[in-house]
Design an enzyme around this catalytic site. Structure first.
Site, PDB file in Angstrom:
ATOM      1  N   SER A 227       0.825  -1.205   0.000  1.00 46.83           N
ATOM      2  CA  SER A 227       0.000   0.000   0.000  1.00 46.83           C
ATOM      3  C   SER A 227       0.869   1.269   0.000  1.00 46.83           C
ATOM      4  O   SER A 227       2.054   1.217   0.356  1.00 46.83           O
ATOM      5  CB  SER A 227      -0.898  -0.008   1.238  1.00 46.83           C
ATOM      6  OG  SER A 227      -0.079  -0.069   2.383  1.00 46.83           O
ATOM      7  N   CYS A 282      -4.037  -4.420  -7.819  1.00 44.93           N
ATOM      8  CA  CYS A 282      -3.507  -3.059  -7.974  1.00 44.93           C
ATOM      9  C   CYS A 282      -3.804  -2.522  -9.360  1.00 44.93           C
ATOM     10  O   CYS A 282      -3.679  -1.328  -9.600  1.00 44.93           O
ATOM     11  CB  CYS A 282      -2.009  -3.032  -7.730  1.00 44.93           C
ATOM     12  SG  CYS A 282      -1.100  -3.891  -9.007  1.00 44.93           S
ATOM     13  N   GLU A 382      -7.749   4.566  -2.416  1.00 46.39           N
ATOM     14  CA  GLU A 382      -7.874   3.223  -2.983  1.00 46.39           C
ATOM     15  C   GLU A 382      -8.816   2.407  -2.093  1.00 46.39           C
ATOM     16  O   GLU A 382      -8.576   2.294  -0.883  1.00 46.39           O
ATOM     17  CB  GLU A 382      -6.488   2.562  -3.014  1.00 46.39           C
ATOM     18  CG  GLU A 382      -6.480   1.193  -3.659  1.00 46.39           C
ATOM     19  CD  GLU A 382      -5.096   0.535  -3.604  1.00 46.39           C
ATOM     20  OE1 GLU A 382      -4.404   0.647  -2.573  1.00 46.39           O
ATOM     21  OE2 GLU A 382      -4.713  -0.104  -4.603  1.00 46.39           O
TER      22      GLU A 382
HETATM   23  P1  NAD Z   1       0.465  -3.666   2.900  1.00 45.32           P
HETATM   24  O1  NAD Z   1       1.157  -2.394   2.577  1.00 45.32           O
HETATM   25  O2  NAD Z   1      -0.433  -3.717   4.082  1.00 45.32           O
HETATM   26  O3  NAD Z   1       1.546  -4.844   3.147  1.00 45.32           O
HETATM   27  C1  NAD Z   1       2.572  -5.092   2.215  1.00 45.32           C
HETATM   28  C2  NAD Z   1       3.778  -5.704   2.954  1.00 45.32           C
HETATM   29  O4  NAD Z   1       4.288  -4.745   3.890  1.00 45.32           O
HETATM   30  C3  NAD Z   1       3.430  -6.950   3.763  1.00 45.32           C
HETATM   31  O5  NAD Z   1       4.477  -7.885   3.619  1.00 45.32           O
HETATM   32  C4  NAD Z   1       3.339  -6.440   5.203  1.00 45.32           C
HETATM   33  O6  NAD Z   1       3.722  -7.398   6.150  1.00 45.32           O
HETATM   34  C5  NAD Z   1       4.323  -5.285   5.205  1.00 45.32           C
HETATM   35  N1  NAD Z   1       3.917  -4.198   6.126  1.00 45.32           N
HETATM   36  C6  NAD Z   1       2.661  -3.861   6.513  1.00 45.32           C
HETATM   37  N2  NAD Z   1       2.684  -2.784   7.321  1.00 45.32           N
HETATM   38  C7  NAD Z   1       3.990  -2.433   7.438  1.00 45.32           C
HETATM   39  C8  NAD Z   1       4.663  -1.383   8.140  1.00 45.32           C
HETATM   40  N3  NAD Z   1       3.997  -0.497   8.871  1.00 45.32           N
HETATM   41  N4  NAD Z   1       6.009  -1.310   8.029  1.00 45.32           N
HETATM   42  C9  NAD Z   1       6.695  -2.193   7.282  1.00 45.32           C
HETATM   43  N5  NAD Z   1       6.088  -3.207   6.594  1.00 45.32           N
HETATM   44  C10 NAD Z   1       4.772  -3.331   6.679  1.00 45.32           C
HETATM   45  O7  NAD Z   1      -0.284  -4.112   1.562  1.00 45.32           O
HETATM   46  P2  NAD Z   1      -1.335  -5.287   1.359  1.00 45.32           P
HETATM   47  O8  NAD Z   1      -2.626  -4.905   1.982  1.00 45.32           O
HETATM   48  O9  NAD Z   1      -0.735  -6.600   1.712  1.00 45.32           O
HETATM   49  O10 NAD Z   1      -1.478  -5.270  -0.243  1.00 45.32           O
HETATM   50  C11 NAD Z   1      -2.386  -4.458  -0.927  1.00 45.32           C
HETATM   51  C12 NAD Z   1      -1.735  -3.195  -1.429  1.00 45.32           C
HETATM   52  O11 NAD Z   1      -0.651  -3.504  -2.314  1.00 45.32           O
HETATM   53  C13 NAD Z   1      -2.687  -2.335  -2.256  1.00 45.32           C
HETATM   54  O12 NAD Z   1      -2.489  -0.984  -1.929  1.00 45.32           O
HETATM   55  C14 NAD Z   1      -2.273  -2.608  -3.692  1.00 45.32           C
HETATM   56  O13 NAD Z   1      -2.590  -1.591  -4.612  1.00 45.32           O
HETATM   57  C15 NAD Z   1      -0.791  -2.749  -3.526  1.00 45.32           C
HETATM   58  N6  NAD Z   1      -0.224  -3.495  -4.652  1.00 45.32           N
HETATM   59  C16 NAD Z   1       0.510  -2.787  -5.562  1.00 45.32           C
HETATM   60  C17 NAD Z   1       1.035  -3.448  -6.664  1.00 45.32           C
HETATM   61  C18 NAD Z   1       1.842  -2.704  -7.692  1.00 45.32           C
HETATM   62  O14 NAD Z   1       2.510  -3.341  -8.479  1.00 45.32           O
HETATM   63  N7  NAD Z   1       1.809  -1.382  -7.732  1.00 45.32           N
HETATM   64  C19 NAD Z   1       0.826  -4.821  -6.828  1.00 45.32           C
HETATM   65  C20 NAD Z   1       0.075  -5.488  -5.868  1.00 45.32           C
HETATM   66  C21 NAD Z   1      -0.438  -4.821  -4.774  1.00 45.32           C
END
Ligand code: NAD
Length: 497
Positions: A227, A282, A382
């Protein structure tokens, strides 16, 4: 007692010493499938240590041999695609067909990584000055790391470690704690394909484990997908620790519909791109902009969305599954509520969705808002659910201006039969991936995944040639060989001669 998912360190599955665990649940039932541990600081260090020592011999492994490992791996992934998809479906709730697609889009990247012999070629020029030639090599960086999101537990890890490892690096993967079973299976198969021990490590956990990996002195590069707030945090933290970073982030993808579009193709594309995978992509289309008379088709889009049915992963008639967690469902429901309060018109409301036999699933039905305006929070943020927004605009210029004013730039598409309009759109739009009569323009891996603006922080993108650049350093050699004879005079200038 629930089993604890092991870590994958030094080529073996090992049980974490940590007592801090999180249950991994089936999103359709809340059944606990396994507990995922939060790796201890020592375990993170051990993973990086193993990767560091595996790197030393792997970087000397001939390129064709590295390519052959990827060939064997893609073969094995294809043979086990259904096994992987079954695990993936259980922990994400994705339909089986969509789960197979998740695995397949990852296999395509492994295929590309098997071409590493030509991808790693540098440049040469003869006679750049008298008797002097110049050539460049691409050399690996060392230990690289990947942090992945929940929504593609096969594809996104496979965007990362096969390219990094084919380039001669070793890798530490920290997958999403919400669906970590699929990445463990990917690691098991990588080992089975003949990967040397230590080349790939999988450590589990959340924020603290991410922090430990991205600030670790022996980690050279960080690939992140998630995210926007976390992507920004990871980008800032890791770059401040002098790592090379690529951070793929969130999105708000628009589809523009012109009145000369093929109506039926447009509607089926819009329905699939907005609700597929429960909107948890995404590259999902979350906003549709109807230009001029195309607005007359909005009621047909509504009817098509109303026919879409969520369901469980092994129901062949289900179009998509549940949200990943109760919290994710509640977040989507709160956006639906906010959309109503903000004055958008809710033409189809998926808030009270139920699926027979699965009362505890994280269900959200297809939802359509019309009369959406750019200041509404349902437009600026989003949502990541099966919620499609629709707005009417007067012209293609207005549609382009609205998309370019939105901070995200992951993907966009236009449906039209007018080549001139499509050409104008592709040229003027400030978005990194553009579909022309293609709703979800995710490039195949011989190109790169080129999101822009708030959807990406960094410069070199995931997979394709850009990933090779991201995971390597360029070494440039300027060479001269002397004939016997008198030495030339000392050169006091910067020029080569
Ligand atoms: P997220 O940001 O919650 O988590 C992603 C990763 O970060 C996980 O491994 C999680 O453990 C880690 N994480 C979570 N909070 C953290 C913090 N405070 N500090 C450090 N690490 C942390 O995302 P999600 O909910 O798992 O995935 C969905 C998001 O990913 C959506 O926003 C989507 O658009 C995005 N996404 C983007 C793409 C792209 O290519 N642009 C592709 C897929 C998903």
């Amino acid at each position: 007692m629930t089993d604890k998912l092991p870590l994958f360190i030094g080529g073996k599955f090992v049980q974490s010493e940590s007592n801090e665990v999180l249950p991994v649940t089936d999103p359709a039932t809340q059944e606990v499938l396994i507990d995922v541990p939060y790796a201890t600081p020592d375990e993170v260090d051990t993973a990086v240590e193993n990767a560091k020592s595996a790197y030393l011999s792997w970087r000397e492994t001939p390129l064709p041999e590295r390519g052959r490992l990827m060939l064997r791996y893609q073969d094995l992934l294809k043979a086990r695609q259904e096994d992987l998809a079954r695990i993936l479906s259980r922990e994400t709730g994705k339909t089986f067909a969509d789960a197979k697609g998740d695995v397949w889009r990852g296999i395509e990247v492994v295929e590309q990584a098997s071409q590493i012999t030509s991808l790693m070629m540098g440049e040469t020029a003869e006679n750049v000055a008298g008797g002097i030639d110049t050539y460049s090599y691409l050399q690996p960086l060392g230990v690289c790391a990947g942090i992945t999101p929940f929504n593609f537990p096969a594809m996104i890890p496979l965007w990362m470690f096969p390219m990094a490892i084919a380039c001669g690096n070793s890798f530490v993967l920290k997958p999403s704690e919400q669906d970590p079973m699929t990445p463990n299976k990917l690691a098991e198969l990588f080992s089975e394909a003949g990967a040397p021990d230590g080349l790939l490590q999988v450590i589990h956990g959340g924020k603290d484990q991410v922090e430990a990996v991205i600030t670790h002195p022996d980690v050279k590069a960080v690939s992140f997908v998630g995210s926007v707030p976390v992507a920004r945090h990871v980008y800032r933290t890791a770059t401040s620790h002098l790592k090379r970073v690529q951070a793929m982030a969130g999105a708000k993808n628009h589809m523009v519909v012109l009145p000369d579009a093929n109506k039926d193709q447009m509607i089926s594309s819009l329905v699939g791109a907005s609700c597929g995978a429960a909107g948890q992509r995404c590259m999902a289309i979350s906003v549709s902009l109807f230009v001029g008379e195309a607005a007359a088709w909005i009621p047909d889009v509504r009817d098509a969305l109303a026919a879409v049915k969520p369901g469980v992963w092994d129901d062949a008639d289900a179009d998509y599954g549940p949200q990943i967690s109760p919290a994710a469902r509640d977040r989507v429901l709160s956006f639906i509520q906010r959309g109503k309060e903000e004055g958008a018109s809710c033409e189809l409301d998926g808030s009270d969705c139920t699926v027979e036999g699965y009362p505890n699933g994280n269900w959200v039905g297809p939802t359509l808002f019309t009369k959406v305006t750019p200041e509404m929070s349902i437009y600026t943020e989003e949502i990541f659910g099966p919620v499609l927004l629709a707005a009417e605009v007067a012209s293609l210029e207005d549609a382009i201006a609205m998309i370019n004013a939105n901070p995200f730039g992951n993907g966009t598409s236009i449906f039209t039969s007018n080549g001139g309009a499509a050409r104008k759109f592709q040229h003027e739009i400030d978005v990194g991936q553009v579909g022309i009569n293609v709703p979800i323009p995710v490039p195949l891996p011989f190109f790169s995944f080129t999101g822009w603006r708030d959807s990406f922080y960094g410069d070199q993108h995931a997979y394709g040639k850009q990933a090779v650049r991201f995971f390597t350093e360029t070494k440039t050699v300027i060479a001269r060989w002397f004939d016997a004879g008198p030495a030339s005079d000392a050169n006091m200038t910067i020029g080569l001669r």
